[in-house]
Design a protein around this motif. Structure first.
Motif, mmCIF file in Angstrom:
data_model
loop_
_atom_site.group_PDB
_atom_site.id
_atom_site.type_symbol
_atom_site.label_atom_id
_atom_site.label_comp_id
_atom_site.label_asym_id
_atom_site.label_seq_id
_atom_site.Cartn_x
_atom_site.Cartn_y
_atom_site.Cartn_z
ATOM 1 N N GLN A 171 74.122 36.087 35.397
ATOM 2 C CA GLN A 171 73.029 36.982 35.755
ATOM 3 C C GLN A 171 72.673 37.865 34.559
ATOM 4 O O GLN A 171 73.534 38.199 33.737
ATOM 5 N N LYS A 260 71.211 42.690 40.477
ATOM 6 C CA LYS A 260 72.282 42.791 41.484
ATOM 7 C C LYS A 260 72.215 44.149 42.184
ATOM 8 O O LYS A 260 71.699 45.120 41.645
ATOM 9 N N ASN A 277 75.302 48.674 40.633
ATOM 10 C CA ASN A 277 74.968 47.653 39.644
ATOM 11 C C ASN A 277 75.038 48.219 38.218
ATOM 12 O O ASN A 277 74.571 47.595 37.275
#
Length: 293
Positions: A171, A260, A277
């Motif tokens: 990510q 996220k 996050n």
């Protein structure tokens, strides 16, 4: 008289170790030592037991377990004058190995009796401490699968790693360190205080517990053959030969994963779901007194 408080995790490692209160009591003379022994019965219980022990003002508190148990005990001792001792009965035992504390009970107890200590650095992730390492990449998924396997063995760890290599999706991650900002999609973002992860494996073989620095490894998204090559170098402790692994010495790191809500992390080999996050990681130089050879 020296007061030593032992905290034993009876299911550390394979759960078959035979470290017991009766054995410990037999190793210390009643004239010289006051000995107390507690057993944990669930995760986080060592924290409760350590906080209770601290109120009795022991000279040493001894964590008898693996890196997870050591983390729970040591986290309560950061910044205090109470010395941490270790009897390693876990599966990986990365921190104990770095400190040259043997798995042999008699030899580990000899270190405790000697009473020599050193001040070691401590890593901090938001409000949590780590003593060996932490990571927010594929290693967090590996630990999640490893815990679910129910077997704390090297083959179970390798199986979890292979499975994770097929499933993990990097990510977008923004990393602030040393006045730099890096955007990356890391397969692994690993930050270490010690020179061993456990099972005699290391991503940071030159890391030191006493240099006031953290070793950060960033490995980008890899093809499957590259993942196999990475695994080979991890098992051979030759990560410096893997060209895509970037190594940095840092004191403070800020990490954000904008896509996220929560971040999965591993901290000293235990899985955590961080309810944020954004994380801040820093080093606390010499913040823990630990018994050593």
């Amino acid at each position: 008289m020296i007061y030593i408080h032992f905290i034993i995790n009876p299911i550390s490692g394979s759960g078959k170790h035979n470290l017991s209160a009766s054995y410990i009591l037999s190793q210390f003379s009643k004239e010289e030592y006051k000995i107390q022994v507690d057993y944990t019965n669930q995760k986080k219980h060592a924290i409760v037991l350590t906080k209770a022990a601290i109120t009795r003002n022991p000279d040493y508190i001894i964590a008898c377990g693996g890196d997870g148990t050591i983390n729970e005990v040591a986290s309560c001792l950061v910044g205090t004058s109470i010395k941490l001792g270790i009897i390693p009965v876990g599966s990986g035992n990365g921190l104990a190995s770095n400190l040259n504390i043997p798995r042999n009970f008699d030899k580990a107890i000899a270190i405790i009796k000697k009473g020599n200590s050193t001040a070691m650095d401590v890593g901090q992730l938001n409000h949590k401490y780590f003593f060996s390492n932490m990571g927010i990449g594929i290693d967090a998924m590996i630990i999640k699968k490893y815990e679910r396997a129910g077997k704390r063995t090297l083959p179970a760890y390798i199986k979890a790693a292979l499975s994770s290599s097929l499933e993990f999706k990097p990510q977008k991650t923004i990393v602030h360190y040393n006045d730099q900002i890096v955007e990356t999609d890391p397969l692994m973002l690993f930050i270490s205080n010690s020179n061993e992860m456990g099972y005699n494996m290391s991503l940071t073989p030159k890391a030191s517990l006493h240099d006031g620095l953290l070793d950060m490894i960033i490995i980008p998204k890899l093809s499957f053959p590259e993942k196999i090559m990475l695994g080979y170098h991890v098992l051979r402790n030759s990560i410096e030969k893997f060209e895509k692994a970037r190594h940095f010495l840092v004191k403070n790191i800020q990490i954000e994963m904008p896509s996220k809500i929560f971040i999965d992390a591993q901290i000293d080999g235990e899985r955590y779901n961080l309810k944020t996050n954004k994380i801040k990681v820093s080093i606390l130089p010499g913040a823990l007194q630990v018994l050593v050879l």
